[in-house]
Motif scaffolding. Sequence first.
Motif, PDB file in Angstrom:
ATOM      1  N   THR A  56      55.133  21.626  77.599  1.00  0.00           N
ATOM      2  CA  THR A  56      55.059  22.763  76.478  1.00  0.00           C
ATOM      3  C   THR A  56      53.911  22.765  75.280  1.00  0.00           C
ATOM      4  O   THR A  56      53.011  21.946  75.490  1.00  0.00           O
ATOM      5  CB  THR A  56      56.456  22.740  75.506  1.00  0.00           C
ATOM      6  N   ASP A  57      53.695  23.793  74.609  1.00  0.00           N
ATOM      7  CA  ASP A  57      52.711  23.803  73.834  1.00  0.00           C
ATOM      8  C   ASP A  57      52.638  22.651  72.629  1.00  0.00           C
ATOM      9  O   ASP A  57      51.757  22.009  72.103  1.00  0.00           O
ATOM     10  CB  ASP A  57      52.299  24.989  73.013  1.00  0.00           C
ATOM     11  N   ASP A  58      53.861  22.112  72.350  1.00  0.00           N
ATOM     12  CA  ASP A  58      54.293  20.893  71.499  1.00  0.00           C
ATOM     13  C   ASP A  58      53.773  19.783  72.156  1.00  0.00           C
ATOM     14  O   ASP A  58      53.028  18.892  71.594  1.00  0.00           O
ATOM     15  CB  ASP A  58      55.861  20.833  71.397  1.00  0.00           C
ATOM     16  N   ASP A  59      53.819  19.568  73.620  1.00  0.00           N
ATOM     17  CA  ASP A  59      53.186  18.632  74.279  1.00  0.00           C
ATOM     18  C   ASP A  59      51.778  18.632  74.282  1.00  0.00           C
ATOM     19  O   ASP A  59      50.985  17.480  73.946  1.00  0.00           O
ATOM     20  CB  ASP A  59      53.662  18.656  75.831  1.00  0.00           C
ATOM     21  N   THR A  60      51.080  19.658  74.462  1.00  0.00           N
ATOM     22  CA  THR A  60      49.660  19.803  74.064  1.00  0.00           C
ATOM     23  C   THR A  60      49.165  19.551  72.659  1.00  0.00           C
ATOM     24  O   THR A  60      48.127  18.820  72.592  1.00  0.00           O
ATOM     25  CB  THR A  60      48.997  21.131  74.520  1.00  0.00           C
ATOM     26  N   LEU A  61      49.959  20.114  71.660  1.00  0.00           N
ATOM     27  CA  LEU A  61      49.633  19.603  70.186  1.00  0.00           C
ATOM     28  C   LEU A  61      49.696  18.133  70.134  1.00  0.00           C
ATOM     29  O   LEU A  61      48.818  17.449  69.402  1.00  0.00           O
ATOM     30  CB  LEU A  61      50.604  20.351  69.399  1.00  0.00           C
ATOM     31  N   GLU A  62      50.582  17.474  70.631  1.00  0.00           N
ATOM     32  CA  GLU A  62      50.754  16.034  70.432  1.00  0.00           C
ATOM     33  C   GLU A  62      49.554  15.379  71.128  1.00  0.00           C
ATOM     34  O   GLU A  62      48.895  14.299  70.525  1.00  0.00           O
ATOM     35  CB  GLU A  62      51.937  15.366  71.106  1.00  0.00           C
ATOM     36  N   VAL A  63      48.943  15.825  72.234  1.00  0.00           N
ATOM     37  CA  VAL A  63      47.962  15.080  72.983  1.00  0.00           C
ATOM     38  C   VAL A  63      46.430  15.619  72.145  1.00  0.00           C
ATOM     39  O   VAL A  63      45.873  14.524  71.911  1.00  0.00           O
ATOM     40  CB  VAL A  63      47.730  15.349  74.469  1.00  0.00           C
ATOM     41  N   VAL A  64      46.361  16.517  71.691  1.00  0.00           N
ATOM     42  CA  VAL A  64      45.319  17.066  71.050  1.00  0.00           C
ATOM     43  C   VAL A  64      45.282  16.327  69.657  1.00  0.00           C
ATOM     44  O   VAL A  64      44.152  15.549  68.967  1.00  0.00           O
ATOM     45  CB  VAL A  64      45.306  18.584  70.571  1.00  0.00           C
ATOM     46  N   THR A  65      46.223  16.007  68.911  1.00  0.00           N
ATOM     47  CA  THR A  65      46.516  15.459  67.745  1.00  0.00           C
ATOM     48  C   THR A  65      45.926  13.831  68.135  1.00  0.00           C
ATOM     49  O   THR A  65      45.167  13.427  67.038  1.00  0.00           O
ATOM     50  CB  THR A  65      47.929  15.424  67.096  1.00  0.00           C
ATOM     51  N   GLY A  66      46.432  13.479  69.070  1.00  0.00           N
ATOM     52  CA  GLY A  66      45.851  11.992  69.252  1.00  0.00           C
ATOM     53  C   GLY A  66      44.446  12.035  69.552  1.00  0.00           C
ATOM     54  O   GLY A  66      43.799  10.919  69.109  1.00  0.00           O
ATOM     55  N   LEU A  67      43.798  12.976  70.019  1.00  0.00           N
ATOM     56  CA  LEU A  67      42.433  13.018  70.185  1.00  0.00           C
ATOM     57  C   LEU A  67      41.805  13.153  68.973  1.00  0.00           C
ATOM     58  O   LEU A  67      40.593  12.756  68.760  1.00  0.00           O
ATOM     59  CB  LEU A  67      41.918  14.104  71.255  1.00  0.00           C
ATOM     60  N   LEU A  68      42.377  13.962  67.914  1.00  0.00           N
ATOM     61  CA  LEU A  68      41.805  14.252  66.637  1.00  0.00           C
ATOM     62  C   LEU A  68      41.789  12.855  65.777  1.00  0.00           C
ATOM     63  O   LEU A  68      40.751  12.219  65.235  1.00  0.00           O
ATOM     64  CB  LEU A  68      42.891  15.031  65.783  1.00  0.00           C
ATOM     65  N   ASP A  69      42.951  11.925  66.071  1.00  0.00           N
ATOM     66  CA  ASP A  69      43.121  10.661  65.421  1.00  0.00           C
ATOM     67  C   ASP A  69      42.005   9.869  65.665  1.00  0.00           C
ATOM     68  O   ASP A  69      41.574   9.014  65.070  1.00  0.00           O
ATOM     69  CB  ASP A  69      44.458  10.111  65.621  1.00  0.00           C
ATOM     70  N   LYS A  70      41.580   9.879  67.057  1.00  0.00           N
ATOM     71  CA  LYS A  70      40.713   8.979  67.687  1.00  0.00           C
ATOM     72  C   LYS A  70      39.149   9.449  67.696  1.00  0.00           C
ATOM     73  O   LYS A  70      38.206   8.895  68.276  1.00  0.00           O
ATOM     74  CB  LYS A  70      41.194   8.785  69.158  1.00  0.00           C
ATOM     75  N   SER A  71      39.087  10.546  66.544  1.00  0.00           N
ATOM     76  CA  SER A  71      37.642  10.912  66.658  1.00  0.00           C
ATOM     77  C   SER A  71      37.090  11.604  67.901  1.00  0.00           C
ATOM     78  O   SER A  71      35.883  11.860  68.086  1.00  0.00           O
ATOM     79  CB  SER A  71      36.689   9.975  65.828  1.00  0.00           C
ATOM     80  N   MET A  72      37.837  11.914  68.873  1.00  0.00           N
ATOM     81  CA  MET A  72      37.225  12.533  70.266  1.00  0.00           C
ATOM     82  C   MET A  72      37.134  14.085  69.939  1.00  0.00           C
ATOM     83  O   MET A  72      36.585  14.694  70.718  1.00  0.00           O
ATOM     84  CB  MET A  72      37.855  12.012  71.399  1.00  0.00           C
ATOM     85  N   VAL A  73      38.031  14.712  69.373  1.00  0.00           N
ATOM     86  CA  VAL A  73      38.001  15.903  68.948  1.00  0.00           C
ATOM     87  C   VAL A  73      38.079  16.092  67.313  1.00  0.00           C
ATOM     88  O   VAL A  73      38.481  15.435  66.562  1.00  0.00           O
ATOM     89  CB  VAL A  73      39.177  16.565  69.504  1.00  0.00           C
ATOM     90  N   LYS A  74      37.284  17.451  66.990  1.00  0.00           N
ATOM     91  CA  LYS A  74      37.196  17.598  65.464  1.00  0.00           C
ATOM     92  C   LYS A  74      38.038  19.082  65.123  1.00  0.00           C
ATOM     93  O   LYS A  74      38.276  19.858  66.352  1.00  0.00           O
ATOM     94  CB  LYS A  74      35.621  17.950  65.141  1.00  0.00           C
ATOM     95  N   MET A  75      38.288  19.318  64.162  1.00  0.00           N
ATOM     96  CA  MET A  75      39.042  20.505  63.680  1.00  0.00           C
ATOM     97  C   MET A  75      38.284  21.014  62.452  1.00  0.00           C
ATOM     98  O   MET A  75      38.036  20.493  61.609  1.00  0.00           O
ATOM     99  CB  MET A  75      40.464  20.101  63.187  1.00  0.00           C
ATOM    100  N   ARG A  76      38.543  22.480  62.625  1.00  0.00           N
ATOM    101  CA  ARG A  76      37.955  23.371  61.480  1.00  0.00           C
ATOM    102  C   ARG A  76      39.129  24.210  61.109  1.00  0.00           C
ATOM    103  O   ARG A  76      39.829  24.734  62.048  1.00  0.00           O
ATOM    104  CB  ARG A  76      36.635  24.125  61.903  1.00  0.00           C
ATOM    105  N   THR A  77      39.284  24.737  59.908  1.00  0.00           N
ATOM    106  CA  THR A  77      40.337  25.632  59.510  1.00  0.00           C
ATOM    107  C   THR A  77      39.716  27.049  59.055  1.00  0.00           C
ATOM    108  O   THR A  77      38.515  26.736  58.440  1.00  0.00           O
ATOM    109  CB  THR A  77      41.232  25.331  58.589  1.00  0.00           C
ATOM    110  N   GLY A  78      40.108  28.091  59.220  1.00  0.00           N
ATOM    111  CA  GLY A  78      39.562  29.279  59.242  1.00  0.00           C
ATOM    112  C   GLY A  78      40.433  30.638  58.997  1.00  0.00           C
ATOM    113  O   GLY A  78      41.807  30.304  58.892  1.00  0.00           O
TER     114      GLY A  78
END
Length: 957
Positions: free
Chosen positions: A547-569
């Motif tokens: 599900t998209d919740d599963d994807t969000l959980e994995v992406v959040t893990g990557l955010l926490d480990k500095s492998m992905v960055k985030m911007r808001t707009g």
Amino acid sequence: MLVDVAVEFRILGDVEARADGQRLDIGPARQRCVLLALLVDVNRPVPTDQLIERVWSDELPHRARNSLAGYLSRLRQVIAQHGVQIARQSGGYVLTADPSSIDLHCFRELTVKARAATDPADADGLFEKALAMWRGVPFASLDTPWVNDVRTALEAEHLAVIFDRNDSGLRVGRHGELLAQLAAMAADHPLDERLAGQLMLAQFRCGRQADALETFRAMRERLVEELGTDPGPALRQVHQQILDGDPGHQVWPPAPRVSVTTRPRIGVPRRITSFVAREGDIASVTAALGDNPLVTLTGVGGVGKTRLALEVASRMEGRFDDGACFCELAPLDDGSAVGHAVAAVLRLQQQHGLGIEATVIEFLRIHKMLLLVDNCEHVLPAAARLVDQIVRHCPDVVVLATSREALGVEGERILPVPALPVEDATELFAERAKAGRPDFDLDREPVGAVAEICRRLDGLPLAIELAAARMRAMSSLDVARRLDRLRLLSGGARDALPRQQSLIATIDWSYRLLTEAEQAMFIRLSVFAGGFDLEAAHSVCGADGETDDDTLEVVTGLLDKSMVKMRTGPAGSRYFLLETLRAYGRDRLRESGIADELASRHAGYYTDLAERAAIGMHGQEEGAWVQRMLPDYDNLRVAFEHVIADGDVGTALRLVSSLSEFVHLRIGYEASGWAERTVERAEPDHPLYAATVGFAARGAWNKGQFERARRLARSAHGRVPGRGSGRVAYPGDVLADLALYEGDADAALTYYDAEMARARDDDDPIRLVWTLFYVAICHAALRVPEDGVAAAEEAVAVSDRTANPTARSMARYALGLVCKKSEPERALVLFDEAADLAASVQNFWWHGIALMEAAATRAVHGETASAADALIGVIDHWDRVGDWSQQWLNLRYVTRFLARVGAHREAAALHRALVAEGKGSPLTDSQRAGGGADQGHTLSGPEAVALARQALEQRIS
């Protein structure tokens, strides 16, 4: 008291201006409101539209810009003689004055000093001095939504300072003086616990312990009854101190300062994390930029070139009239898109008859700015070619580039960016580690462990940040041990430099520490260019059954480990990979054997998204779809290149035919080139062929390539796109526009009459508005505008039913055009509405022509100051958009206006420029003779624009 200045402005009470002790006449309420709006943002430009919003809100007069110009002119006359200037800049109007001459800014400066004072007596005196500047309710006689918001914010700020003053007064023993005031305030604010605590302290210190305890009891009762809560810890502490007979010096947390206005940062992106060290490097780069037109920061990936460049640009942007601009080339896969990327950042559209790079040069030629071009290495030849042209032909533009190797351009100053020394690297590690683990304390770590990590990572900032992110889960000793075990100082690409090997190994190490699901997601996310949102990540990269919740959980893990960055707009949260990480992920993706599959899923997703957007662009949610699609333009480019390379012409036709409405009037003409490439591979009998040909032909038309546009449009052999294909993708429309441009308005009218009937039969309201618009335009071109009124009025009615902003803008523009001679006041209202509607959906071309027709009408029928101001606004707009064909048309209007107001010398100079450019001049023979039109230097386009702006500004002041 204000400091000794020539003129004093007071807004903490009624709005006043005083000079030499005498009150100046600053006019009626609206004029005082204009002054207030400028004083709040003293020394900062306030855009014209924002000024109008502040002064009138939604109760706009028919000639708001005219009225505003009049108020500004009268204010200038009052205050200019006292050394205070109100000037127009590209960003709006600026009141230039010493902030200490304005009581609000003095008040704030004093409160800052008071809060920073270590001596309670000093703090108390400063608070009293600040509060003495308040003369009553701020600007009580003014009433607009913005004014009321500012007043509310200021009163909250005033109350916070009073509370702070109460604390300081209690510290220095003024409890007796404050007691009556505190009691009165407590009655006005019966649920404020901080105020109750201050009153309790004052009562106790005045020997009234019983009253203090009663105050606490009554407050607790009110809190329970009205809010259902008990007193907070701070009030309970005061109560306990009173019971103990030792009130101490309770310090309540100060109330947050309420800002009257907030302004988004314009120019370079705002830093999310602090910039550590490198002051010497900043000084070197700053000095080099002062002496050289081009400075290139070189170094290995991850050494911090981009962060250093952004820091320098943010500190220097104030030195350039037009600020600083950041262009990131990392998302590009092809050097041919470099010019388009720079144009997109500058918000330029390709000019008629010019290539995209020439368009950029023409724009920058007359601007003074710092241009930061980032990540040039993978498109080096194209980036170097464009930068070389900028350096040669744009004398007031300074370029700061980052690349792993030099550009090789004449005049280039190359500055290698070194790795961080151990001390600075250790500071960076500690700060980033603390961001993820707040209890991290460098002094409590094993001696030398962090320094050893930084030495082994060669001081590379990216490697250090990745290592610091691991401190969430392990100690510095564990990190140091894993450096050896995972060969962070060796391995990786054999042909890479040693520091590149370290960086590759660092990324590899971080990748290996991910969970299996995170590893799979990380390499899949590298398929995106320029960023992505959660929906895209799930659709393109999500595993089957997730599900998209599963994807969000994995992406959040990557955010926490500095492998992905985030911007808001405006469109929500978007995610991205640093380019170095993306390159690593792409290598892994190729090794995995699923690169082609992911690229196809990526292309399929963005093709579906483009088709959804094409439908949405025709409804009332047009603005939302624009916000949704603009950040994904790089992904659309990558998707197109994949399907073309893969020979998937059917998907290419779907994608390109869906983009004409979104791209054409907002980004530029690059995508029409995609359409032309697709047409070369497509079968003419494909259902989407006609729409794709129409898009390609429209792009050629906009570029001024008229014969190419004619050839492309005729290749459709009369085929008509299907219903809902957009407003700019009809081959027949391009042929009709060519006829109209060449003077055959009758042929164009015959065509659009037939298309109008077809749109009715197809029940296509968007297409109907488009054809009704052109029917009205053709009648205006035939010099019988009254015959087009019925079509224009029907267009307004139909467009209002669609609630589509662009359709409503077009319809109002058409109606304004056909009635501007007979009903100029009505036309002005219509043009202003058309401009606002187009701007609301970032339709910059329609916005510009509506502004221009409004200005041209005011130049004939309006007051001199307001007309001049409106014409300057149009100059600024086309200057930004980069459309010289429209700018020359605007210069015709300016020439006619200047001749009307007696500026014959300037009008004659513009006449010569128009004639030299092959444009018709509006001057009569007598006007040309009076101004000496056949004498003097012939101005270039940029020189003509500069002269026009200067002459118009003189008519405002």
